[in-house]
Design an enzyme around this catalytic site. Sequence first.
Site, PDB file in Angstrom:
ATOM      1  N   ASP A 169       9.880  11.155  -0.573  1.00 48.68           N
ATOM      2  CA  ASP A 169      10.295  10.730  -1.727  1.00 48.68           C
ATOM      3  C   ASP A 169      11.868  11.320  -1.687  1.00 48.68           C
ATOM      4  O   ASP A 169      11.962  12.618  -1.538  1.00 48.68           O
ATOM      5  CB  ASP A 169       9.702  11.142  -2.916  1.00 48.68           C
ATOM      6  CG  ASP A 169      10.399  10.624  -4.202  1.00 48.68           C
ATOM      7  OD1 ASP A 169       9.870   9.844  -4.766  1.00 48.68           O
ATOM      8  OD2 ASP A 169      10.952  11.593  -4.574  1.00 48.68           O
TER       9      ASP A 169
ATOM     10  N   LEU B 154       5.847  13.732   0.386  1.00 49.31           N
ATOM     11  CA  LEU B 154       6.672  14.808   0.375  1.00 49.31           C
ATOM     12  C   LEU B 154       7.899  14.770  -0.700  1.00 49.31           C
ATOM     13  O   LEU B 154       8.610  13.756  -0.322  1.00 49.31           O
ATOM     14  CB  LEU B 154       7.359  15.148   1.798  1.00 49.31           C
ATOM     15  CG  LEU B 154       8.280  16.297   1.810  1.00 49.31           C
ATOM     16  CD1 LEU B 154       7.543  17.776   1.720  1.00 49.31           C
ATOM     17  CD2 LEU B 154       9.073  16.389   2.970  1.00 49.31           C
ATOM     18  N   GLY B 155       8.240  15.503  -1.557  1.00 50.78           N
ATOM     19  CA  GLY B 155       9.209  15.627  -2.382  1.00 50.78           C
ATOM     20  C   GLY B 155      10.558  16.370  -1.728  1.00 50.78           C
ATOM     21  O   GLY B 155      10.125  17.177  -1.073  1.00 50.78           O
TER      22      GLY B 155
ATOM     23  N   TYR C 267      20.110  13.318  -4.950  1.00 47.46           N
ATOM     24  CA  TYR C 267      19.722  14.400  -4.249  1.00 47.46           C
ATOM     25  C   TYR C 267      20.787  14.875  -3.106  1.00 47.46           C
ATOM     26  O   TYR C 267      20.926  15.890  -2.415  1.00 47.46           O
ATOM     27  CB  TYR C 267      18.474  14.412  -3.610  1.00 47.46           C
ATOM     28  CG  TYR C 267      17.134  14.121  -4.650  1.00 47.46           C
ATOM     29  CD1 TYR C 267      17.283  14.506  -5.952  1.00 47.46           C
ATOM     30  CD2 TYR C 267      15.998  13.886  -3.996  1.00 47.46           C
ATOM     31  CE1 TYR C 267      16.322  14.049  -6.598  1.00 47.46           C
ATOM     32  CE2 TYR C 267      14.685  13.520  -4.829  1.00 47.46           C
ATOM     33  CZ  TYR C 267      15.091  13.801  -6.340  1.00 47.46           C
ATOM     34  OH  TYR C 267      14.010  13.266  -7.023  1.00 47.46           O
TER      35      TYR C 267
ATOM     36  N   PRO D 155       0.827   5.450  -0.130  1.00 48.65           N
ATOM     37  CA  PRO D 155       0.101   6.817   0.080  1.00 48.65           C
ATOM     38  C   PRO D 155       0.346   7.582  -1.049  1.00 48.65           C
ATOM     39  O   PRO D 155       1.383   7.856  -1.537  1.00 48.65           O
ATOM     40  CB  PRO D 155       0.811   7.575   1.337  1.00 48.65           C
ATOM     41  CG  PRO D 155       1.566   6.438   2.141  1.00 48.65           C
ATOM     42  CD  PRO D 155       1.948   5.453   1.070  1.00 48.65           C
TER      43      PRO D 155
ATOM     44  N   LYS E 268       0.824  -1.032  -0.165  1.00 47.72           N
ATOM     45  CA  LYS E 268      -0.018  -0.042   0.025  1.00 47.72           C
ATOM     46  C   LYS E 268       0.763   1.208  -0.068  1.00 47.72           C
ATOM     47  O   LYS E 268       1.888   1.431   0.620  1.00 47.72           O
ATOM     48  CB  LYS E 268      -0.941  -0.076   1.286  1.00 47.72           C
ATOM     49  CG  LYS E 268      -2.017   0.953   1.343  1.00 47.72           C
ATOM     50  CD  LYS E 268      -3.080   1.020   2.513  1.00 47.72           C
ATOM     51  CE  LYS E 268      -3.903  -0.429   2.388  1.00 47.72           C
ATOM     52  NZ  LYS E 268      -4.739  -0.278   3.477  1.00 47.72           N
TER      53      LYS E 268
END
Length: 319
Positions: A47, A21-22, A52, A17, A15
Site C-alpha cells: 500500500d 505492507l503500509g 507519500y 490479500p 482477489k
Amino acid sequence: MAGAGPTAVLSSGKKMPLLGLGTWQSTSEQVINAVKTAIDAGYRHIDTAWVYGNEKDVGQAIKEKIAEGKIKREDVFVTTKLFVTFLQPEHVREAMMQSLGSLGLDYVDLYLIHNPQGFKYGTNPREIFMPTGNIEDIFDEVDYVETWKAMESLADEGLAKSIGVSNFNTQQLERLLQNCRIKPAVNQVELHPYLAQPELVDFCKRNDILVTAFSALGAPARPKVFSSGDEEPVLMEDPSVVAIAKKYGKSAAQVLLRYHLDRGVSVIPKSVTPSRIQANFDVMDFSLSKEDLTSLGQLDRKLRLVGAKLFVKHKYYPY
C-alpha cells in the site's frame, strides 16, 4: 497469490490479500528494503500513495523482485491513492498516470480517493498539513461524486483493476452508492480497538465494501500535526492487549493485527524494520477467540489518532 495469507474477493471480482505492507512515512531507501523484505516474507499486498512520495521506490523494489524471479507482476497487489489536490474530475487521470509512471506499472490493483475533502489543484502538500496562511483559502469543495465518475473511467480503461475510497464516513459512502456505476470496492480508514467504528464496519460489510484498517497499531510514530496535544494512551501497552498477547504467546502487535483479520478486515501495518515486517506477517498460525475479540472491542474510546482537525471546516470533513 502464493504466500499471500488470507484473501478477500472484492466487489470487482478481484482477489485482495487481507494483510499488506503500509509505507506511509517510509523514506526512499527504507521503503525499497522494506518492500523487498516484505515480499521475501510472503506479503503480496503493498500500500502506497502519491502523497507519500515513495511510489518510485515501491515500484523499484517490485521490479527487482520480479527480475529475481521471486514474483510475477500478477502475484503482487499494489494499492495507491488519488491525492486531495487532484479531485477535480479533469485531473484524476493525470494523477493516475503520474502514479503509474512513478511505480513503473501499467496498472494498479486498487486506486483509492485518498480523502473526500478536496484542495486546490497544484497546492503543495506541505501547505495543506502545515499551512502558513488560512487553511480555508486552499479548500476546493469539488463533489467527490464527480471525482468518482472519473475514477470509474480509470477502471473502464483497466488502469485500476479495482477502485475505492479512503477516510469516507457512512453517509458519504451511502451517497456514493446511490450515484455510482461501479461501487467502491474498499474503504480504507483508521481502525483499531480504541477506534472500533462498528457502525461503519457493519455498513461496509452489508454493502460488500471491504474495510482496510490503517494505523492498526495505534499510530505510535504519526506526525505531530495529527496529535491532539493531550497525553494519549498507548494501544500496544494497554493491559487488555498485553494480557491477550501473553495468553497466545504472541506480541501485542500480532494480536492487534489478528483482531482485524478475524473480523474480515484488511490491515496494512507499516514497518521498515526487517524483524517487525516478518513478525507482522507471522499471524497466520493463530486466531483470537470470540471472547477475546469482544474484549478488544470493548476498549473503544472513539479515539481518532489521525484526524487532521485542521480541516474541520471543510464541507466534506468526514469525522
